[in-house]
Design a protein around this motif. Structure first.
Motif, PDB file in Angstrom:
ATOM      1  N   LEU A   1       0.827  -1.210   0.000  1.00  0.00           N
ATOM      2  CA  LEU A   1       0.000   0.000   0.000  1.00  0.00           C
ATOM      3  C   LEU A   1       0.862   1.261   0.000  1.00  0.00           C
ATOM      4  N   LEU A   2       1.957   1.239   0.752  1.00  0.00           N
ATOM      5  CA  LEU A   2       2.866   2.389   0.782  1.00  0.00           C
ATOM      6  C   LEU A   2       3.504   2.616  -0.592  1.00  0.00           C
ATOM      7  N   ALA A   3       3.960   1.516  -1.228  1.00  0.00           N
ATOM      8  CA  ALA A   3       4.570   1.645  -2.559  1.00  0.00           C
ATOM      9  C   ALA A   3       3.572   2.176  -3.575  1.00  0.00           C
ATOM     10  N   ALA A   4       2.319   1.678  -3.499  1.00  0.00           N
ATOM     11  CA  ALA A   4       1.301   2.155  -4.436  1.00  0.00           C
ATOM     12  C   ALA A   4       1.031   3.644  -4.236  1.00  0.00           C
ATOM     13  N   GLY A   5       0.986   4.081  -2.976  1.00  0.00           N
ATOM     14  CA  GLY A   5       0.761   5.497  -2.705  1.00  0.00           C
ATOM     15  C   GLY A   5       1.895   6.367  -3.213  1.00  0.00           C
ATOM     16  N   LEU A   6       3.143   5.903  -3.004  1.00  0.00           N
ATOM     17  CA  LEU A   6       4.290   6.668  -3.502  1.00  0.00           C
ATOM     18  C   LEU A   6       4.308   6.724  -5.022  1.00  0.00           C
ATOM     19  N   ALA A   7       3.987   5.596  -5.681  1.00  0.00           N
ATOM     20  CA  ALA A   7       3.951   5.567  -7.145  1.00  0.00           C
ATOM     21  C   ALA A   7       2.906   6.538  -7.684  1.00  0.00           C
ATOM     22  N   LEU A   8       1.742   6.562  -7.030  1.00  0.00           N
ATOM     23  CA  LEU A   8       0.687   7.486  -7.463  1.00  0.00           C
ATOM     24  C   LEU A   8       1.116   8.932  -7.258  1.00  0.00           C
ATOM     25  N   ALA A   9       1.796   9.195  -6.153  1.00  0.00           N
ATOM     26  CA  ALA A   9       2.244  10.557  -5.884  1.00  0.00           C
ATOM     27  C   ALA A   9       3.284  11.004  -6.911  1.00  0.00           C
ATOM     28  N   PHE A  10       4.248  10.119  -7.233  1.00  0.00           N
ATOM     29  CA  PHE A  10       5.262  10.466  -8.227  1.00  0.00           C
ATOM     30  C   PHE A  10       4.651  10.643  -9.613  1.00  0.00           C
ATOM     31  N   ALA A  11       3.664   9.792  -9.963  1.00  0.00           N
ATOM     32  CA  ALA A  11       3.001   9.927 -11.269  1.00  0.00           C
ATOM     33  C   ALA A  11       2.265  11.255 -11.372  1.00  0.00           C
ATOM     34  N   THR A  12       1.603  11.636 -10.297  1.00  0.00           N
ATOM     35  CA  THR A  12       0.907  12.925 -10.278  1.00  0.00           C
ATOM     36  C   THR A  12       1.888  14.075 -10.405  1.00  0.00           C
ATOM     37  N   LEU A  13       3.027  13.964  -9.706  1.00  0.00           N
ATOM     38  CA  LEU A  13       4.044  15.005  -9.781  1.00  0.00           C
ATOM     39  C   LEU A  13       4.617  15.123 -11.188  1.00  0.00           C
ATOM     40  N   ARG A  14       4.921  13.964 -11.827  1.00  0.00           N
ATOM     41  CA  ARG A  14       5.455  13.988 -13.186  1.00  0.00           C
ATOM     42  C   ARG A  14       4.449  14.604 -14.153  1.00  0.00           C
ATOM     43  N   SER A  15       3.170  14.229 -13.998  1.00  0.00           N
ATOM     44  CA  SER A  15       2.141  14.776 -14.877  1.00  0.00           C
ATOM     45  C   SER A  15       2.012  16.279 -14.714  1.00  0.00           C
ATOM     46  N   THR A  16       2.046  16.740 -13.477  1.00  0.00           N
ATOM     47  CA  THR A  16       1.938  18.175 -13.228  1.00  0.00           C
ATOM     48  C   THR A  16       3.140  18.915 -13.806  1.00  0.00           C
ATOM     49  N   THR A  17       4.344  18.321 -13.633  1.00  0.00           N
ATOM     50  CA  THR A  17       5.550  18.939 -14.175  1.00  0.00           C
ATOM     51  C   THR A  17       5.505  18.990 -15.695  1.00  0.00           C
ATOM     52  N   ALA A  18       5.040  17.898 -16.332  1.00  0.00           N
ATOM     53  CA  ALA A  18       4.946  17.865 -17.794  1.00  0.00           C
ATOM     54  C   ALA A  18       3.966  18.908 -18.306  1.00  0.00           C
ATOM     55  N   VAL A  19       2.835  19.041 -17.634  1.00  0.00           N
ATOM     56  CA  VAL A  19       1.846  20.049 -18.046  1.00  0.00           C
ATOM     57  C   VAL A  19       2.429  21.447 -17.918  1.00  0.00           C
ATOM     58  N   ALA A  20       3.123  21.698 -16.805  1.00  0.00           N
ATOM     59  CA  ALA A  20       3.729  23.015 -16.611  1.00  0.00           C
ATOM     60  C   ALA A  20       4.798  23.291 -17.656  1.00  0.00           C
ATOM     61  N   THR A  21       5.602  22.258 -17.989  1.00  0.00           N
ATOM     62  CA  THR A  21       6.650  22.427 -19.003  1.00  0.00           C
ATOM     63  C   THR A  21       6.045  22.712 -20.370  1.00  0.00           C
ATOM     64  N   ARG A  22       4.987  21.957 -20.710  1.00  0.00           N
ATOM     65  CA  ARG A  22       4.331  22.203 -22.004  1.00  0.00           C
ATOM     66  C   ARG A  22       3.739  23.609 -22.044  1.00  0.00           C
ATOM     67  N   GLY A  23       3.183  24.038 -20.937  1.00  0.00           N
ATOM     68  CA  GLY A  23       2.632  25.391 -20.888  1.00  0.00           C
ATOM     69  C   GLY A  23       3.701  26.451 -21.087  1.00  0.00           C
ATOM     70  N   GLU A  24       4.866  26.246 -20.448  1.00  0.00           N
ATOM     71  CA  GLU A  24       5.972  27.191 -20.622  1.00  0.00           C
ATOM     72  C   GLU A  24       6.482  27.184 -22.059  1.00  0.00           C
ATOM     73  N   ASP A  25       6.592  25.985 -22.653  1.00  0.00           N
ATOM     74  CA  ASP A  25       7.057  25.895 -24.042  1.00  0.00           C
ATOM     75  C   ASP A  25       6.082  26.602 -24.987  1.00  0.00           C
ATOM     76  N   MET A  26       4.784  26.401 -24.763  1.00  0.00           N
ATOM     77  CA  MET A  26       3.788  27.056 -25.611  1.00  0.00           C
ATOM     78  C   MET A  26       3.833  28.564 -25.427  1.00  0.00           C
ATOM     79  N   ALA A  27       4.034  29.017 -24.196  1.00  0.00           N
ATOM     80  CA  ALA A  27       4.115  30.451 -23.942  1.00  0.00           C
ATOM     81  C   ALA A  27       5.343  31.055 -24.615  1.00  0.00           C
ATOM     82  N   GLN A  28       6.487  30.333 -24.541  1.00  0.00           N
ATOM     83  CA  GLN A  28       7.697  30.822 -25.189  1.00  0.00           C
ATOM     84  C   GLN A  28       7.545  30.857 -26.700  1.00  0.00           C
ATOM     85  N   ALA A  29       6.927  29.803 -27.269  1.00  0.00           N
ATOM     86  CA  ALA A  29       6.712  29.771 -28.711  1.00  0.00           C
ATOM     87  C   ALA A  29       5.784  30.898 -29.148  1.00  0.00           C
ATOM     88  N   SER A  30       4.746  31.138 -28.368  1.00  0.00           N
ATOM     89  CA  SER A  30       3.814  32.218 -28.691  1.00  0.00           C
ATOM     90  C   SER A  30       4.499  33.575 -28.595  1.00  0.00           C
TER      91      SER A  30
END
Length: 223
Positions: free
Chosen positions: A20-49
């Motif tokens: 259960l602890l490993a599953a919780g950590l995996a979910l937390a890291f996946a959420t963090l990676r997704s949030t970071t990817a979204v933020a990076t894509r947003g920055e890239d789109m803003a820079q391109a614009s």
């Protein structure tokens, strides 16, 4: 205290807790990676614009301030060039911004190369220069990079037709003695994203008929 509680947790309970602890950590890291990817894509789109707006703003300012000043003379025909336009190349005269030049009219040689880079080179406009002298990019003069990562760049031109009406868009501006009325810039990025088309009206254009005869029967000079 019961004998079972005094004996502590069983191995199965410990393993279940770890799972259960490993599953919780995996979910937390996946959420963090997704949030970071979204933020990076947003920055890239803003820079391109932002880059797109900067390039469009520069091109609009330079083209709108184009002047009907001679920058080259065909030595064989003595015809004078004020604007030479091809599908991926433009040459015209305009004042440089203060941070780039020292005042006065400068020849702008604007073009796209095979590597997908849009660049411009400058030189002081000289009416008695030859067409070869005015070929700044081919001469290897230092060029300023405006944009890169482009898959397609296309310049189009518009003037008056034989009936003195606004004519169709042309891939070449063949009446080099006059400025076109309008210039359209079309660009597409390597990733497939298309930049909005930029249409600029040249405020000092004489409204010549692109590809037609000039007043007095002068034939057009090909770029």
């Amino acid at each position: 205290m019961s004998p079972r509680r005094a004996a502590g947790f069983t191995l199965i309970e410990v393993l279940l807790a770890l799972v259960l602890l490993a599953a919780g950590l995996a979910l937390a890291f996946a959420t963090l990676r997704s949030t970071t990817a979204v933020a990076t894509r947003g920055e890239d789109m803003a820079q391109a614009s932002e880059r797109m707006r900067a390039v469009h703003g520069y091109l609009r300012a330079r083209l709108a301030s184009a002047q009907p000043i001679v920058f080259a003379t065909d030595r064989s025909t003595l015809r004078q060039a004020r604007f030479i336009g091809a599908p991926q190349r433009m040459r015209f005269v305009a004042d440089l911004p203060d941070y780039l030049g020292y005042g006065g009219p400068y020849l702008h040689d604007l073009g796209a190369d095979d590597s997908g880079r849009l660049q411009v080179a400058f030189a002081v406009a000289q009416p008695d220069a030859s067409l070869e002298d005015a070929d700044l990019l081919a001469r290897g003069l230092r060029a300023e990079r405006l944009a890169d990562g482009l898959r397609a760049v296309r310049f189009r031109y518009r003037g008056l037709d034989a009936d003195n009406r606004l004519g169709p868009w042309q891939d070449r501006w063949e009446t080099a003695e006059l400025l076109p009325l309008q210039v359209k810039v079309e660009m597409e990025a390597v990733n497939g994203g298309r930049w909005p088309d930029l249409v600029v009206t040249l405020t000092r254009s004489e409204g010549g008929a692109g590809g037609g005869l000039l007043s007095g029967g002068t034939q057009p000079m090909l770029p």
